[in-house]
Write an enzyme that holds these catalytic residues in place. Structure first.
Site, PDB file in Angstrom:
ATOM      1  N   HIS A   1      61.254  -9.376  92.269  1.00 10.84           N
ATOM      2  CA  HIS A   1      61.704  -8.120  92.584  1.00 10.84           C
ATOM      3  C   HIS A   1      61.164  -7.074  92.270  1.00 10.84           C
ATOM      4  O   HIS A   1      60.558  -7.378  90.900  1.00 10.84           O
ATOM      5  CB  HIS A   1      63.218  -8.675  91.383  1.00 10.84           C
ATOM      6  CG  HIS A   1      63.926  -7.509  90.784  1.00 10.84           C
ATOM      7  ND1 HIS A   1      64.423  -7.247  92.566  1.00 10.84           N
ATOM      8  CD2 HIS A   1      64.506  -6.827  90.132  1.00 10.84           C
ATOM      9  CE1 HIS A   1      65.442  -6.356  92.268  1.00 10.84           C
ATOM     10  NE2 HIS A   1      65.468  -5.828  91.403  1.00 10.84           N
TER      11      HIS A   1
ATOM     12  N   ASN B   1      60.887 -16.144  93.087  1.00  9.12           N
ATOM     13  CA  ASN B   1      60.453 -15.071  93.801  1.00  9.12           C
ATOM     14  C   ASN B   1      60.381 -13.567  93.079  1.00  9.12           C
ATOM     15  O   ASN B   1      60.076 -13.202  91.607  1.00  9.12           O
ATOM     16  CB  ASN B   1      62.269 -15.087  94.207  1.00  9.12           C
ATOM     17  CG  ASN B   1      62.561 -13.755  94.855  1.00  9.12           C
ATOM     18  OD1 ASN B   1      61.785 -13.755  95.721  1.00  9.12           O
ATOM     19  ND2 ASN B   1      63.554 -13.765  95.246  1.00  9.12           N
TER      20      ASN B   1
END
Length: 206
Positions: A114, A112
């Protein structure tokens, strides 16, 4: 000797799919070493799904409200991902947290991004919190998801300067540009070179 098969990517989206598009564009080059084999979402009617459909890529949607419990939703999502035999699952603007069970099933192969330099400013408001704190640089982080919120082992980070006249929108937009480039470069490396995780340190190579 024949070239190795490209790594299989399942990409999860919740919105416009700009990171997905960057990956699709990169995968068009055989030298990139990966291909998107499916795109999953937690909402219907989003541009991210439309991008996949235009590219002829299978899609699946699991809305939380269509399941009796969050655990059932999580298992359904995991089952749909597993059907496509992913080497890597990329959360690309996917706005739901997955469970430990999901993460265990895919064994350190879920990544992921961020919009901050982890471990600073975790959660949903990284650019705003960076501005509020008065930092001179922020950026973006690519990490392997673990059970925390933006706490997983770090694959890569890119620094983005904070300008004196930045507001949240202008800063976040520059972070997004850096994020797309970082994601494409490092997912490609993970696909081509493989990676290991030891004591929170992510190293490329098998």
């Amino acid at each position: 000797m024949s070239a190795p098969a490209p790594a299989r990517l399942v990409v999860l989206v919740s919105g416009s799919g700009t990171n997905l598009q960057a990956l699709l564009d990169a995968c068009a080059d055989p030298a990139y070493g990966a291909r998107v084999v499916a795109v999953g979402a937690d909402r219907e009617g989003i541009e991210g799904l439309a991008r996949a459909e235009r590219a002829g890529i299978p899609t699946f949607v699991h809305r939380v409200k269509d399941h009796d419990t969050r655990e059932e939703w999580d298992r359904a999502l995991a089952a749909s991902c597993a059907e496509h035999l992913p080497d890597l699952i990329v959360s690309a603007g996917f706005m739901k947290l997955v469970s430990e069970e999901f993460l265990t099933r895919f064994g350190g192969r879920v990544v992921n991004t961020h919009p901050a330099l982890s471990p600073s400013f975790p959660g949903m408001h990284g650019p705003q919190e960076a501005l509020d704190y008065g930092v001179k640089v922020t950026g973006c982080t690519l990490f392997v998801i673990d059970g925390g919120v933006d706490t997983g082992p770090i694959v890569a980070q890119t620094v983005v300067p904070v300008e004196d006249d930045d507001d949240v929108e202008s800063l976040h937009e520059r972070i997004k540009v850096a994020e797309r480039a970082m994601l494409v470069e490092n997912v490609g490396r993970m696909a081509r070179e493989g990676f290991t995780i030891t004591d929170r340190k992510v190293r490329f190579g098998r």
